[in-house]
Design a protein around this motif. Structure first.
Motif, PDB file in Angstrom:
ATOM      1  N   PHE A  95       0.827  -1.209   0.000  1.00 56.76           N
ATOM      2  CA  PHE A  95       0.000   0.000   0.000  1.00 56.76           C
ATOM      3  C   PHE A  95       0.861   1.258   0.000  1.00 56.76           C
ATOM      4  CE2 PHE A  95      -2.764   3.136   2.295  1.00 56.76           C
ATOM      5  CZ  PHE A  95      -3.647   3.336   1.243  1.00 56.76           C
TER       6      PHE A  95
ATOM      7  N   GLN B 224       1.929   1.725  -3.549  1.00 62.13           N
ATOM      8  CA  GLN B 224       0.807   2.164  -4.390  1.00 62.13           C
ATOM      9  C   GLN B 224       0.429   3.600  -4.081  1.00 62.13           C
ATOM     10  OE1 GLN B 224      -1.870  -1.337  -3.551  1.00 62.13           O
ATOM     11  NE2 GLN B 224      -2.296  -1.042  -5.723  1.00 62.13           N
ATOM     12  N   GLN B 225       0.457   3.948  -2.789  1.00 62.96           N
ATOM     13  CA  GLN B 225       0.081   5.315  -2.413  1.00 62.96           C
ATOM     14  C   GLN B 225       1.075   6.323  -2.981  1.00 62.96           C
ATOM     15  OE1 GLN B 225      -0.070   8.446  -0.857  1.00 62.96           O
ATOM     16  NE2 GLN B 225      -2.165   8.184  -1.647  1.00 62.96           N
ATOM     17  N   ARG B 226       2.246   5.848  -3.350  1.00 65.47           N
ATOM     18  CA  ARG B 226       3.220   6.749  -3.972  1.00 65.47           C
ATOM     19  C   ARG B 226       3.156   6.658  -5.496  1.00 65.47           C
ATOM     20  NH1 ARG B 226       2.305   8.406   0.393  1.00 65.47           N
ATOM     21  NH2 ARG B 226       3.776   8.463   2.122  1.00 65.47           N
TER      22      ARG B 226
ATOM     23  N   ILE C 218       3.110   3.838  -7.433  1.00 69.26           N
ATOM     24  CA  ILE C 218       3.763   2.689  -8.073  1.00 69.26           C
ATOM     25  C   ILE C 218       2.737   1.554  -8.176  1.00 69.26           C
ATOM     26  CG2 ILE C 218       5.656   1.021  -7.857  1.00 69.26           C
ATOM     27  CD1 ILE C 218       6.974   3.234  -5.978  1.00 69.26           C
TER      28      ILE C 218
ATOM     29  N   ALA D 192      -7.539   7.171   0.547  1.00 72.03           N
ATOM     30  CA  ALA D 192      -6.370   6.682  -0.192  1.00 72.03           C
ATOM     31  C   ALA D 192      -6.613   5.301  -0.790  1.00 72.03           C
ATOM     32  CB  ALA D 192      -5.153   6.646   0.732  1.00 72.03           C
ATOM     33  N   GLY D 193      -7.675   4.613  -0.339  1.00 70.82           N
ATOM     34  CA  GLY D 193      -8.035   3.340  -0.969  1.00 70.82           C
ATOM     35  C   GLY D 193      -7.370   2.119  -0.374  1.00 70.82           C
ATOM     36  N   ARG D 194      -7.084   2.159   0.913  1.00 71.62           N
ATOM     37  CA  ARG D 194      -6.441   1.012   1.551  1.00 71.62           C
ATOM     38  C   ARG D 194      -7.383  -0.185   1.610  1.00 71.62           C
ATOM     39  NH1 ARG D 194      -2.453   2.239   5.896  1.00 71.62           N
ATOM     40  NH2 ARG D 194      -1.298   0.314   6.099  1.00 71.62           N
TER      41      ARG D 194
ATOM     42  N   PRO E  15      -5.687   2.387  -5.675  1.00 69.54           N
ATOM     43  CA  PRO E  15      -4.878   3.276  -4.825  1.00 69.54           C
ATOM     44  C   PRO E  15      -3.755   3.973  -5.588  1.00 69.54           C
ATOM     45  CG  PRO E  15      -5.140   1.122  -3.790  1.00 69.54           C
ATOM     46  CD  PRO E  15      -5.767   1.019  -5.143  1.00 69.54           C
ATOM     47  N   ASP E  16      -3.107   3.237  -6.519  1.00 67.17           N
ATOM     48  CA  ASP E  16      -1.986   3.862  -7.230  1.00 67.17           C
ATOM     49  C   ASP E  16      -2.472   4.939  -8.198  1.00 67.17           C
ATOM     50  OD1 ASP E  16      -2.987   1.386  -8.267  1.00 67.17           O
ATOM     51  OD2 ASP E  16      -1.465   1.412  -9.832  1.00 67.17           O
TER      52      ASP E  16
ATOM     53  N   ALA F 170      -3.181   8.048  -6.255  1.00 67.23           N
ATOM     54  CA  ALA F 170      -1.920   8.731  -5.942  1.00 67.23           C
ATOM     55  C   ALA F 170      -1.437   9.519  -7.161  1.00 67.23           C
ATOM     56  CB  ALA F 170      -0.871   7.716  -5.516  1.00 67.23           C
ATOM     57  N   ARG F 171      -1.504   8.883  -8.332  1.00 66.63           N
ATOM     58  CA  ARG F 171      -1.009   9.561  -9.535  1.00 66.63           C
ATOM     59  C   ARG F 171      -1.896  10.740  -9.924  1.00 66.63           C
ATOM     60  NH1 ARG F 171       0.366   4.009 -11.035  1.00 66.63           N
ATOM     61  NH2 ARG F 171      -1.427   3.808 -12.405  1.00 66.63           N
TER      62      ARG F 171
ATOM     63  N   LEU G 239      -3.378  12.629  -5.072  1.00 58.42           N
ATOM     64  CA  LEU G 239      -3.762  12.480  -3.670  1.00 58.42           C
ATOM     65  C   LEU G 239      -2.623  11.824  -2.907  1.00 58.42           C
ATOM     66  CD1 LEU G 239      -6.520  12.420  -1.750  1.00 58.42           C
ATOM     67  CD2 LEU G 239      -6.120   9.982  -2.018  1.00 58.42           C
ATOM     68  N   PHE G 240      -2.174  12.478  -1.873  1.00 53.28           N
ATOM     69  CA  PHE G 240      -1.028  11.966  -1.115  1.00 53.28           C
ATOM     70  C   PHE G 240      -1.437  11.723   0.329  1.00 53.28           C
ATOM     71  CE2 PHE G 240       2.644  12.505   1.615  1.00 53.28           C
ATOM     72  CZ  PHE G 240       3.641  11.794   0.965  1.00 53.28           C
TER      73      PHE G 240
ATOM     74  N   ALA H  17       8.673   6.185  -7.688  1.00 48.19           N
ATOM     75  CA  ALA H  17       7.441   6.935  -7.439  1.00 48.19           C
ATOM     76  C   ALA H  17       7.386   8.187  -8.329  1.00 48.19           C
ATOM     77  CB  ALA H  17       7.360   7.323  -5.957  1.00 48.19           C
TER      78      ALA H  17
ATOM     79  N   ALA I 190       6.700   7.254 -11.894  1.00 49.40           N
ATOM     80  CA  ALA I 190       5.287   6.885 -12.108  1.00 49.40           C
ATOM     81  C   ALA I 190       4.421   8.147 -12.235  1.00 49.40           C
ATOM     82  CB  ALA I 190       4.793   6.001 -10.969  1.00 49.40           C
ATOM     83  N   MET I 191       4.701   9.118 -11.356  1.00 53.59           N
ATOM     84  CA  MET I 191       3.944  10.382 -11.381  1.00 53.59           C
ATOM     85  C   MET I 191       4.166  11.127 -12.698  1.00 53.59           C
ATOM     86  SD  MET I 191       2.315  10.749  -8.607  1.00 53.59           S
ATOM     87  CE  MET I 191       2.309  10.017  -6.992  1.00 53.59           C
TER      88      MET I 191
END
Lengths: 482, 251
Positions: A433, A436-438, A440, B48-50, B72-73, B76-77, B80-81, B102, B105-106
């Motif tokens: 997680f 993914q939160q970053r 990736i 965040a979608g955990r 979740p990813d 983030a992209r 949302l952090f 990271a 990916a962004m």
């Protein structure tokens, strides 16, 4: 949270890329094993009488032995009469003198596997011997190696051309009666590589052998013998693949290494035999005996293995540290997925004074696989000042797989130091997680986490191999998390 | 930027969010306070979608997109952090490698070309400096053997590098001494801009001395029961939560 491992459990199963079959006419002898079959194999190789006698002796020894049952592996008994012990492409009947004479179908096979054989196209600085089913089909860079006195050829050729060396060393590290599969291999081995590095020579390029099983219902029984004379050095790599088939196939190899005074052998393996499908059908049974003898003072033997293939892996690359101040190393990554089973590790036998050994084992289990580390560190009474350091780490992906560790320590010298560390961890949903939160994505995240876990082993691999190994892990884990 | 309407969510079958409403506009800083177990961290994790946080009703829109149906990813992209309350370790993966993956990916998501290794290194070193982090920090395993303060500063470092639109900070102040708190707060203040928004989740008013919020909300029993400005936080520190809870009950 009810099923916290679900996101990971869904993420493991890409296609096995090396699973294709080469359509080539082969000469395969009928299944079954008896003295006539052995005589046939020997005759096909134009072997001298002493070699046939050695094989027959091994066969009789094998007949009196039973398969080992102590490993943490479950599989139906192997039917040794259902296997063909020799298969060779017909076009290879007279071994081609040069690459231009090699069957284009074979060249295309290796091209497809990423091993271009034409020396022009070959990786600079890597000489390759390729073994297809029971025969070596090509060996590159032989002339260049010959200039510095390095012998790199199929073992079948070495038996004819260098009988004195073969007689002296064959079976000297892994005796015929060492174990059931070693005895079988001694009776029926068909090809493999032979390497001799003369005194004081640092082998100018990496040597490698690429093993391919193609024919159905055949076993592959290769035999590799590497001798590094005083003050010599060699780095040797081996890779293996096989087509996808529904039935299991047997691979039982023996590898012997001898390092004389101040000699160094670095042996790296990327094993990617067909692992079977996601239901556990098919796959290679890999029963291998690999052992190195540090015969001389200050010698060093280093095994690095990345094991991702095979339905069953039974393999313990070991080092006998006989010379004073000799060094043995074992770096291993073993990854199992779906229904794969691996029982692998090493033996470090300390006999000389001030001998040192290092063991770093990384086991990764996913799916419903079982992954076992089995290791022995033995310090004999004469091994004054011996030291061993063992580190055994297991990583679990999902909650249906198993990791097991069986470290045996037999220390008969109070002056020695033996250390053992072991950890077991999980690729946690929290780690996934965080990645993914970053931003990736999950597959990349798992591959990054697993590669991080294996880092200490990967850095021991030669550069090209390290890259290949990283990619292989990624492919093997595809679908491990979702 | 973020619109949450009547959001309900459960964890392990237990109802935690209970019809939550919140509106966050660009440039704003919101603080969410509340007693233990009121649902503060659940809100952050749901957004965040955990895995394991199940949304049972309501909606959450992020720049007009339905946040709840994105992985979740992708969330983030999209910008949302979440700064984690308990950042997890990833042994063997260097902080640098992790941050590069990271950022790559962004940038890919935004249609930008990836930064080459040396340009990334320069950027990462510069951001480290701003947070009083030794650049050697980048070579260590992700959160591996980090002190509590280093872990939290690492979260802020990631925020600074990833440049999200909305940052959720889940108790970033917990476990920090006053010096570390100041450094972290400076990092957040440097991040503030008219285009970006911040949601601070905190137990203590103390953090708000350093990061001054535009709005303060009290979360209790899975809903926002009172909203106000900076003064509300001071009042809460002075008088505790009971009067707000009483007030909510009475209405």
């Amino acid at each position: 949270m009810a099923n916290a491992s679900e996101p990971i459990a869904d993420l493991i199963g890409r296609e096995y890329a090396a699973g294709f079959v080469t359509n080539i006419e082969s000469e395969t002898i009928p299944p079954g094993l008896n003295e006539d079959v052995i005589a046939t194999i020997s005759a096909k190789k134009n072997e001298p009488q002493w070699m046939l006698d050695w094989r027959l002796e091994a066969y009789r020894t094998w007949r009196a032995m039973t398969p080992p049952e102590w490993a943490h592996l479950k599989h139906p008994p192997v039917d040794f009469d259902a296997i063909s012990y020799y298969s060779a492409p017909k076009s290879q009947k007279n071994r081609p003198k040069s690459l231009d004479e090699v069957d284009p179908e074979l060249l295309a096979t290796y091209e497809k596997l990423g091993i271009p054989l034409h020396e022009r196209a070959a990786l600079a600085g890597v000489a390759v011997d390729v073994v297809f089913d029971s025969v070596s089909v090509a060996t590159t860079f032989r002339e260049e190696l010959g200039k510095v006195g390095v012998i790199f050829c199929p073992i079948s050729e070495a038996i004819r051309e260098y009988p004195e060396l073969v007689k002296e060393y064959l079976g000297s590290v892994v005796p015929v009666r060492d174990n059931f599969y070693a005895a079988l291999n001694s009776a029926v081995f068909s090809d493999g590589s032979f390497v001799y590095i003369p005194k004081g020579v640092r082998c100018p390029m990496e040597l490698s052998t690429y093993f391919r099983i193609n024919e159905q219902n055949t076993g592959q029984f290769e035999r590799t013998l590497i001798i590094c004379d005083d003050d010599a050095y060699v780095s040797y790599l081996e890779g293996c693949t096989a087509p996808k088939r529904d039935e299991n196939q047997l691979h039982a190899a023996v590898v012997e290494l001898v390092a004389r005074n101040n000699a160094q052998i670095k042996y790296s393996t990327v094993q990617n035999w067909y692992p079977g499908d996601e239901n556990g059908d098919g796959g290679i049974y890999n029963f291998v005996t690999k052992r190195g003898l540090c015969a001389g003072v200050n010698s060093k033997i280093s095994w690095t293995q990345v094991e991702t293939g095979s339905a069953i892996t039974w393999k313990y690359p070991s080092v006998v540290l006989r010379g004073d101040n000799s060094v043995g190393e074992f770096y291993s990554v073993a990854l199992t997925h779906h229904f794969q089973q691996a029982d692998t590790g090493t033996k470090m036998i300390h006999m000389g004074k001030n001998t040192r050994s290092t063991i770093v084992s990384k086991g990764i289990s996913a799916g419903r696989s079982q992954n076992t580390y089995r290791g022995l560190v033995r310090v004999s009474p004469n091994a004054v000042g011996a030291r061993n350091y063992t580190q055994c780490d297991s990583l679990l992906i999902g909650d249906k797989c198993g990791a097991h560790t069986f470290p045996y320590i037999e220390n008969r010298n109070s002056d020695s130091i033996v250390e053992h560390e072991a950890t077991t961890s999980k690729v946690s949903d929290d780690q996934l997680f965080l990645c993914q939160q970053r931003g990736i994505d999950a597959e990349k995240a798992v591959s990054m986490i697993v590669n991080g876990f294996c880092k200490e082993v990967f850095r021991e691999l030669p550069m090209e191999f390290a890259v290949e190994a990283g990619k292989l892990l990624e492919v093997s884990l595809e679908g491990a998390v979702g | 930027m973020l619109t949450i309407k009547n959001l309900t969510a459960q964890v392990d079958g237990k109802k935690i969010l209970n019809g939550l409403n919140l509106q966050v506009k660009p440039g704003e800083v919101h603080a969410i306070m509340g007693p233990n177990g009121s649902g503060k961290s659940t809100l952050a994790n749901v957004l965040a979608g955990r895995a394991g946080y199940e949304v049972t009703g309501g909606e959450a829109l992020f720049e007009g997109k339905n946040l709840l149906e994105l992985s979740p990813d992708v969330r983030a992209r999209e910008g949302l952090f979440l700064a984690f309350q308990y950042p997890v370790e990833i042994p063997g993966v260097t902080n640098l490698q992790f941050l590069k993956a990271a950022v790559d990916a962004m940038r890919h998501h935004r249609g930008q070309t990836p930064l080459d290794a040396s340009a990334f290194m320069r950027l990462a070193r510069e951001k480290c400096k701003g947070l009083a982090l030794n650049p050697d920090f980048l070579k260590r395993g992700v959160n591996e053997g980090f002190s509590g303060g280093e872990k939290k500063r690492n979260e802020i470092l990631q925020m600074a590098l990833l440049e999200p639109k909305l940052a959720l900070l889940d108790e970033t102040d917990s476990g920090l001494d006053i010096d570390a708190l100041q450094i972290a707060a400076e990092g957040v203040n440097a991040f503030r801009s008219p285009e970006r928004a911040v949601v601070l989740i905190t137990h203590y008013q103390r953090l708000l001395d350093y990061i001054v919020p535009d709005y303060v909300h009290v979360l209790a029993q899975g809903r926002i029961i009172k909203s106000g400005t900076r003064e509300l936080a001071l009042e809460l520190e002075d008088k505790g939560y009971s009067w707000v809870l009483e007030e909510a009950k009475a209405s």
